[in-house]
Motif scaffolding. Structure first.
Motif, PDB file in Angstrom:
ATOM      1  N   VAL A 119     -16.088  38.998 -22.672  1.00  0.00           N
ATOM      2  CA  VAL A 119     -15.331  39.982 -23.470  1.00  0.00           C
ATOM      3  C   VAL A 119     -15.909  41.378 -23.232  1.00  0.00           C
ATOM      4  N   ALA A 120     -17.244  41.452 -23.150  1.00  0.00           N
ATOM      5  CA  ALA A 120     -17.891  42.749 -22.911  1.00  0.00           C
ATOM      6  C   ALA A 120     -17.460  43.320 -21.563  1.00  0.00           C
TER       7      ALA A 120
ATOM      8  N   LEU B 166     -32.792  41.493 -32.513  1.00  0.00           N
ATOM      9  CA  LEU B 166     -32.806  40.587 -31.368  1.00  0.00           C
ATOM     10  C   LEU B 166     -31.378  40.278 -30.934  1.00  0.00           C
ATOM     11  N   GLU B 167     -30.517  40.037 -31.932  1.00  0.00           N
ATOM     12  CA  GLU B 167     -29.103  39.739 -31.631  1.00  0.00           C
ATOM     13  C   GLU B 167     -28.411  40.942 -30.985  1.00  0.00           C
TER      14      GLU B 167
ATOM     15  N   THR C  34     -19.187  36.171 -25.035  1.00  0.00           N
ATOM     16  CA  THR C  34     -19.650  37.542 -25.308  1.00  0.00           C
ATOM     17  C   THR C  34     -19.742  38.389 -24.032  1.00  0.00           C
ATOM     18  N   PRO C  35     -20.424  37.924 -22.980  1.00  0.00           N
ATOM     19  CA  PRO C  35     -20.485  38.756 -21.766  1.00  0.00           C
ATOM     20  C   PRO C  35     -19.114  38.944 -21.114  1.00  0.00           C
TER      21      PRO C  35
ATOM     22  N   GLN D  87     -30.197  39.052 -15.794  1.00  0.00           N
ATOM     23  CA  GLN D  87     -30.176  38.288 -17.037  1.00  0.00           C
ATOM     24  C   GLN D  87     -31.504  37.577 -17.209  1.00  0.00           C
TER      25      GLN D  87
ATOM     26  N   HIS E 174     -27.889  43.067 -23.658  1.00  0.00           N
ATOM     27  CA  HIS E 174     -28.291  42.366 -22.429  1.00  0.00           C
ATOM     28  C   HIS E 174     -27.099  41.621 -21.832  1.00  0.00           C
ATOM     29  N   ALA E 175     -26.200  41.183 -22.720  1.00  0.00           N
ATOM     30  CA  ALA E 175     -24.990  40.487 -22.253  1.00  0.00           C
ATOM     31  C   ALA E 175     -23.904  41.484 -21.861  1.00  0.00           C
ATOM     32  N   ARG E 176     -24.304  42.734 -21.696  1.00  0.00           N
ATOM     33  CA  ARG E 176     -23.433  43.796 -21.177  1.00  0.00           C
ATOM     34  C   ARG E 176     -22.442  44.346 -22.202  1.00  0.00           C
ATOM     35  N   VAL E 177     -22.684  44.086 -23.473  1.00  0.00           N
ATOM     36  CA  VAL E 177     -21.848  44.724 -24.488  1.00  0.00           C
ATOM     37  C   VAL E 177     -22.214  46.204 -24.497  1.00  0.00           C
ATOM     38  N   PRO E 178     -21.242  47.114 -24.315  1.00  0.00           N
ATOM     39  CA  PRO E 178     -21.578  48.547 -24.267  1.00  0.00           C
ATOM     40  C   PRO E 178     -22.232  49.010 -25.572  1.00  0.00           C
TER      41      PRO E 178
ATOM     42  N   TRP F 227     -37.798  46.336 -16.818  1.00  0.00           N
ATOM     43  CA  TRP F 227     -38.153  46.811 -18.166  1.00  0.00           C
ATOM     44  C   TRP F 227     -39.568  47.391 -18.202  1.00  0.00           C
TER      45      TRP F 227
ATOM     46  N   LEU G 295     -35.861  43.929 -25.628  1.00  0.00           N
ATOM     47  CA  LEU G 295     -35.430  42.560 -25.947  1.00  0.00           C
ATOM     48  C   LEU G 295     -36.608  41.592 -25.923  1.00  0.00           C
ATOM     49  N   PHE G 296     -37.449  41.697 -24.904  1.00  0.00           N
ATOM     50  CA  PHE G 296     -38.577  40.778 -24.787  1.00  0.00           C
ATOM     51  C   PHE G 296     -39.545  40.981 -25.955  1.00  0.00           C
TER      52      PHE G 296
ATOM     53  N   MET H  50     -15.195  47.040 -22.661  1.00  0.00           N
ATOM     54  CA  MET H  50     -14.818  46.108 -23.738  1.00  0.00           C
ATOM     55  C   MET H  50     -13.597  46.649 -24.468  1.00  0.00           C
TER      56      MET H  50
ATOM     57  N   PHE I  86     -35.030  33.329 -22.173  1.00  0.00           N
ATOM     58  CA  PHE I  86     -36.396  33.187 -22.690  1.00  0.00           C
ATOM     59  C   PHE I  86     -36.794  31.724 -22.893  1.00  0.00           C
TER      60      PHE I  86
ATOM     61  N   HIS J 141     -32.535  31.798 -28.095  1.00  0.00           N
ATOM     62  CA  HIS J 141     -32.230  32.628 -29.271  1.00  0.00           C
ATOM     63  C   HIS J 141     -30.744  32.926 -29.253  1.00  0.00           C
TER      64      HIS J 141
ATOM     65  N   ALA K 104     -29.748  41.404 -27.531  1.00  0.00           N
ATOM     66  CA  ALA K 104     -29.208  40.346 -26.667  1.00  0.00           C
ATOM     67  C   ALA K 104     -27.759  40.653 -26.290  1.00  0.00           C
ATOM     68  N   ALA K 105     -27.027  41.223 -27.222  1.00  0.00           N
ATOM     69  CA  ALA K 105     -25.640  41.611 -26.926  1.00  0.00           C
ATOM     70  C   ALA K 105     -25.618  42.707 -25.857  1.00  0.00           C
TER      71      ALA K 105
ATOM     72  N   PHE L 289     -38.043  39.581 -28.974  1.00  0.00           N
ATOM     73  CA  PHE L 289     -38.076  38.127 -28.901  1.00  0.00           C
ATOM     74  C   PHE L 289     -39.467  37.612 -29.296  1.00  0.00           C
TER      75      PHE L 289
ATOM     76  N   GLY M  75     -14.581  43.151 -20.382  1.00  0.00           N
ATOM     77  CA  GLY M  75     -13.209  43.659 -20.460  1.00  0.00           C
ATOM     78  C   GLY M  75     -12.139  42.584 -20.501  1.00  0.00           C
TER      79      GLY M  75
ATOM     80  N   GLU N 264     -32.025  47.477 -25.163  1.00  0.00           N
ATOM     81  CA  GLU N 264     -32.077  46.238 -24.385  1.00  0.00           C
ATOM     82  C   GLU N 264     -33.480  46.019 -23.807  1.00  0.00           C
ATOM     83  N   LYS N 265     -34.118  47.124 -23.423  1.00  0.00           N
ATOM     84  CA  LYS N 265     -35.444  47.008 -22.805  1.00  0.00           C
ATOM     85  C   LYS N 265     -36.480  46.426 -23.749  1.00  0.00           C
TER      86      LYS N 265
END
Lengths: 366, 202
Positions: B92-93, A275-276, B89-90, B69, A282-286, B52, A359-360, A1, B72, B76, A279-280, A363, B95, A356-357
């Motif tokens: 940009v994450a 959660l946010e 978001t993914p 991915q 989970h969306a691969r944000v480092p 997980w 997350l569920f 990122m 749920f 959310h 989720a980030a 949620f 790169g 991230e683990k």
């Protein structure tokens, strides 16, 4: 990122209200303001007590040794650090009886020139003459430069029979200081002969300087006599170590308390957005980007909260006066700085703890 | 990505196993329906597939590239961030710069029928729109494995159909898609089926 995207994301969260900046700034600002104000009150109280101590001449010490005070040695004490003024005093050979109040003779003292600096509200013409208390000047309607006519034609100054000038006035308030100079006139002299008292203003208090004050005594025929040292105003008690009091004030821990509170607020803010944040992730944000982004957001609302403290810091800095103001401002600024540092650090760390683990679980528990 | 379930069984401590002896190869480009009644362990199997949790019996192996991915049951999102922000978001994450991410995100939104809502905040979306956005965000992360848990459970019929149509379209994405559901229409949209009722321990 990309790094700039981390900053941009933080900015978007702040701008969109996602960071809850205003609410958090309000909460953190209230804590900061309260602690800053409490510490400010504590500091200013100590400073004012110290100022009052000085204003009421409780820092002035009198070394008494009948006919044994060396005026030059006494005046030389002014060269010591922490001695703003020093001078010697002895009764004049005769008092001053003025025509307007013949039944109330004015006590006249001979003083060394440095003695006058010990007196508050001193006003002088610069010429020769008597320096009278404002009580005397007020009662007799004397102003600076007026000629003094005594009832018997003597005006206290040797060689100036019949008249002398009002060369100055001073205040001698009835605030607990030892009586004697309220209804009096002072005749500055450059005598080398011995005096009875050496007055020394010692501020801040120093037992070592107080001990040195005894060096003004010229041991003469009565070598065994020990000088008597007393405070000019003993009603306020002995001098307290104001520096020690400053560093032992109850609100000294305000920055730590603020830091702890900021840590709790920042941790709560991070947890509320777990959660946010997960989720980030989970969306691969480092993870590091997520931590920096959250810390930046925390820094923004903590900085906003810190702005609320600026008027408080300024208020107490002004109240402390120009001498102590900068030190007070810096001491008070430690509260918002500690809050900012602790809040940002904890926000950074707690954001890093969001996994991230989980997350569920987050949620399901939302 | 390829995923192999080898005699997988799982349950919670001091309770009977929820399911056992599941052996299956999951192939990219296929959409698997994970069927079973409530409490049969559909979400639990999804969390095993996500990595997980670890199965108490058997093993799950993954080969190849790609992320996992999970979408749920209840969408959310970040209430005040825009629809476009969610899909970028993914990106940009990964790169991409903002302009490239916005362009790619816009295409994804069009693909999921959300292009007109790009600038709307998440909180303004209906349940079906929000669920489709979650699917779009999941796809934006270029997953090798997409897990979708009861995607239509909270939706009205019309919204559910829109989401189901979107899910059916994922079969060409190249990802393994596993959809846990007990909605017949959703299950019918899938190309393959794993029925947990068949794997319930006796």
């Amino acid at each position: 990122m990309l790094t700039r995207e981390v900053f941009r994301e933080a900015g978007r969260n702040l701008a969109s209200g996602t960071s809850r900046m205003l609410v958090l700034a309000l909460v953190a600002g209230s804590v900061m303001a309260g602690l800053t104000a409490a510490d400010g009150v504590g500091m200013v109280r100590i400073i004012q007590a110290d100022r009052d101590f000085r204003l009421r001449a409780a820092t002035t010490w009198i070394v008494k040794a009948q006919g044994q005070v060396d005026p030059a040695a006494c005046e030389a004490l002014r060269r010591l650090a922490g001695v703003p003024a020093a001078g010697a005093r002895r009764p004049a050979s005769q008092g001053l009886t003025v025509a307007q109040l013949p039944q109330n003779p004015i006590t006249v003292y001979q003083v060394t020139p440095g003695f006058l600096a010990l007196l508050p509200d001193l006003a002088r013409t610069g010429g020769a003459g008597l320096v009278v208390s404002d009580q005397v000047a007020g009662a007799l309607g004397w102003r600076l430069g007026d000629r003094i006519a005594s009832a018997d034609g003597q005006a206290g100054l040797a060689g100036q029979a019949g008249h002398a000038e009002v060369a100055g006035t001073y205040a001698y308030p009835d605030d607990g200081r030892a009586p004697g100079l309220g209804w009096a006139a002072l005749e500055p002299v450059n005598a080398r002969t011995a005096f009875d008292e050496c007055w020394v203003d010692i501020a801040p208090d120093s037992p070592a300087v107080r001990a040195l004050a005894s060096t003004a005594i010229r041991l003469g025929q009565d070598q065994a006599a020990s000088p008597e040292i007393s405070q000019l105003n003993s009603t306020l008690g002995p001098p307290a170590d104001q520096a020690k009091a400053f560093h032992a004030r109850p609100t000294l821990s305000a920055p730590w308390l603020g830091a702890a509170t900021a840590a709790v607020i920042a941790a709560t803010a991070a947890w509320a957005r777990r959660l946010e944040l997960a989720a980030a992730r989970h969306a691969r944000v480092p993870r590091l980007a997520s931590m920096i982004q959250f810390a930046l957001e925390a820094g923004a609302w903590l900085a906003l909260a810190g702005l609320a403290c600026l008027p408080i810091v300024a208020h107490y800095a002004v109240e402390a006066g120009p001498g102590d103001g900068p030190a007070v401002a810096w001491a008070l600024a430690r509260v918002p700085l500690a809050v900012l540092a602790a809040g940002v650090l904890v926000a950074f760390l707690v954001a890093g703890l969001i996994r991230e683990k989980r997350l569920f679980a987050y949620f399901k528990a939302r | 990505m390829r995923v192999r379930l080898n005699q997988v069984g799982h349950g919670f401590p001091s309770r009977p196993l929820l399911f056992d002896q599941i052996t299956r190869d999951l192939e990219p480009g296929r959409v698997y329906a994970l069927a079973g009644p409530s409490g049969s362990g559909k979400s639990t199997l999804l969390s095993l597939l996500a990595g997980w949790a670890k199965p108490v019996r058997g093993s799950i192996t993954r080969r190849g590239q790609g992320t996992t991915q999970w979408v749920f049951q209840n969408p959310h999102g970040v209430a005040r961030r825009t629809v476009l922000d969610h899909v970028t978001t993914p990106l940009v994450a990964a790169g991409l710069n903002r302009a490239a991410a916005d362009a790619a995100g816009g295409e994804l939104l069009a693909q999921f029928g959300l292009a007109d809502l790009a600038d709307q905040p998440f909180k303004s979306l209906s349940g079906g729109e929000a669920q489709r956005l979650m699917l779009a965000r999941g796809m934006a992360a270029a997953p090798g494995l997409m897990l979708v848990d009861e995607p239509t459970a909270q939706l009205d019929r019309q919204s559910a159909r829109a989401v189901t149509a979107t899910l059916a379209a994922l079969s060409g994405s190249g990802a393994i898609v596993v959809i846990a559901s007990h909605d017949p229409e959703t299950l019918a949209a899938c190309t393959d089926r794993i029925d947990l009722a068949e794997h319930a321990p006796c």
